[in-house]
Design an enzyme around this catalytic site. Structure first.
Site, PDB file in Angstrom:
ATOM      1  N   TYR A 198       1.741  12.733  14.891  1.00 57.91           N
ATOM      2  CA  TYR A 198       2.385  11.787  13.970  1.00 57.91           C
ATOM      3  C   TYR A 198       3.147  10.716  14.749  1.00 57.91           C
ATOM      4  CZ  TYR A 198       5.751   9.832  10.709  1.00 57.91           C
ATOM      5  OH  TYR A 198       6.518   8.960   9.979  1.00 57.91           O
ATOM      6  N   THR A 205       0.861  -1.186   0.000  1.00 57.95           N
ATOM      7  CA  THR A 205       0.000   0.000   0.000  1.00 57.95           C
ATOM      8  C   THR A 205       0.897   1.236   0.000  1.00 57.95           C
ATOM      9  OG1 THR A 205      -0.217   0.260   2.416  1.00 57.95           O
ATOM     10  CG2 THR A 205      -1.709  -1.294   1.330  1.00 57.95           C
ATOM     11  N   GLY A 206       0.437   2.289  -0.670  1.00 58.35           N
ATOM     12  CA  GLY A 206       1.310   3.450  -0.831  1.00 58.35           C
ATOM     13  C   GLY A 206       2.534   3.101  -1.652  1.00 58.35           C
ATOM     14  N   GLY A 207       2.342   2.223  -2.636  1.00 59.10           N
ATOM     15  CA  GLY A 207       3.475   1.745  -3.435  1.00 59.10           C
ATOM     16  C   GLY A 207       3.764   2.575  -4.658  1.00 59.10           C
ATOM     17  N   SER A 228       5.056   5.713  -4.682  1.00 61.43           N
ATOM     18  CA  SER A 228       6.135   6.689  -4.557  1.00 61.43           C
ATOM     19  C   SER A 228       7.013   6.344  -3.363  1.00 61.43           C
ATOM     20  CB  SER A 228       5.578   8.118  -4.388  1.00 61.43           C
ATOM     21  OG  SER A 228       4.926   8.256  -3.143  1.00 61.43           O
ATOM     22  N   GLY A 229       8.166   6.983  -3.304  1.00 66.35           N
ATOM     23  CA  GLY A 229       9.031   6.901  -2.136  1.00 66.35           C
ATOM     24  C   GLY A 229       9.426   5.493  -1.727  1.00 66.35           C
ATOM     25  N   ILE A 230       9.336   5.241  -0.433  1.00 68.95           N
ATOM     26  CA  ILE A 230       9.741   3.949   0.126  1.00 68.95           C
ATOM     27  C   ILE A 230       8.910   2.818  -0.452  1.00 68.95           C
ATOM     28  CG2 ILE A 230       9.802   2.594   2.252  1.00 68.95           C
ATOM     29  CD1 ILE A 230      10.479   5.199   3.741  1.00 68.95           C
ATOM     30  N   GLY A 231       7.599   3.038  -0.608  1.00 71.77           N
ATOM     31  CA  GLY A 231       6.740   1.992  -1.147  1.00 71.77           C
ATOM     32  C   GLY A 231       7.133   1.602  -2.555  1.00 71.77           C
ATOM     33  N   SER A 275       7.867   4.326  12.515  1.00 65.87           N
ATOM     34  CA  SER A 275       8.767   5.467  12.401  1.00 65.87           C
ATOM     35  C   SER A 275       9.665   5.530  13.613  1.00 65.87           C
ATOM     36  CB  SER A 275       7.988   6.779  12.286  1.00 65.87           C
ATOM     37  OG  SER A 275       8.871   7.895  12.325  1.00 65.87           O
TER      38      SER A 275
END
Length: 249
Positions: free
Chosen positions: A150, A12-14, A16-19, A137
């Site tokens: 956060y 999920t959230g794949g 951009s970035g780390i995903g 995190s």
């Protein structure tokens, strides 16, 4: 043979970035990859970048029905899931005195509630013995100015991993957490800062890391691969912190 050969992996959230970096690495290790995200354009671009017939699905953790639809589509098109990377999330901060209820709800709904229901909704579509990796995190381990909600949301998902692991013992599903520190990702560019300000922010963040640099998405992806693969078969309900020593020294 890759470490995830013929495994079905959903990130999920794949988009951009780390995903995205994780999806690319998983595809290179032989996985059949699906990614979700909220933006159709970046999803399409990410799928093309990953290659290997990546399945890209528009889904939003704030819309639980869209999660149901996404999991059904993954199962129907590439099979039941062996690896679930619960990575969709946001970072937003504000001074304590100015923190609004709307901002509080947005962060908690996406990072905490979204994580809970992503895992719950996935359960019928997971193979027994699957690996779930939740993005935490390193900020949950330290006090960070303007980031109380956060950080608390990420501490909450760390607690979820322990309890999910207990809930899923009978199915031999492992749940662990990968907690990045400061990483160079597009998330900084979404804070409304100019390119010069983004550069200055990253330099400031790097100065507080013992090894004097921020991490890369590719370095984080290697941690997800370890937790997703059989190499971490004796790890359950625990956490890997990848932060250059920021939360430890």
């Amino acid at each position: 043979m890759g470490k995830l050969n013929n495994k079905v992996a959903l990130i999920t959230g794949g988009n951009s970035g780390i995903g995205l970096a994780t999806a690319e690495l998983f595809a290179g290790e032989g996985a059949k990859v699906a990614i979700t995200g909220r933006d159709e354009n970046t999803l399409k671009d990410a799928a093309n970048q990953i290659g290997n017939e990546t399945l890209a699905i528009k889904a939003d953790v704030l819309n639980l029905a869209s999660l149901d639809d996404a999991f059904r589509e993954v199962e129907s098109k590439i099979g039941k899931i062996d690896v679930l990377i619960v990575n969709a999330g946001i970072f937003k901060g504000a001074p304590l005195t100015d923190f609004s209820e709307a901002l509080f709800d947005e962060i908690v709904d996406i990072n905490f509630k979204g994580t809970f229901f992503t895992v719950q909704k996935a359960l019928p579509y997971l193979n027994d013995g699957a690996s779930i990796v939740i993005t935490g995190s390193a900020a949950a381990e330290v006090g960070v100015e303007n980031a109380s909600v956060y950080s608390a949301s990420k501490a909450a998902v760390r607690a979820l991993a322990r309890n999910f692991s207990a809930d899923l013992l009978s199915r031999k599903i492992r749940v662990n957490v990968l907690s990045p520190g400061h990483v160079e990702t597009p998330i900084h560019g979404r804070l409304g800062l100019s390119p010069e300000q983004v550069k200055g922010l990253r330099e400031e963040l790097a100065s507080g890391v013992p090894i004097k640099r921020v991490g890369t998405a590719e370095e984080m992806a290697k941690g997800y691969l370890f937790l997703a693969s059989d190499e971490s078969s004796f790890m359950l309900g625990t956490e890997i912190v990848v932060d250059g020593g920021w939360s430890q020294l």
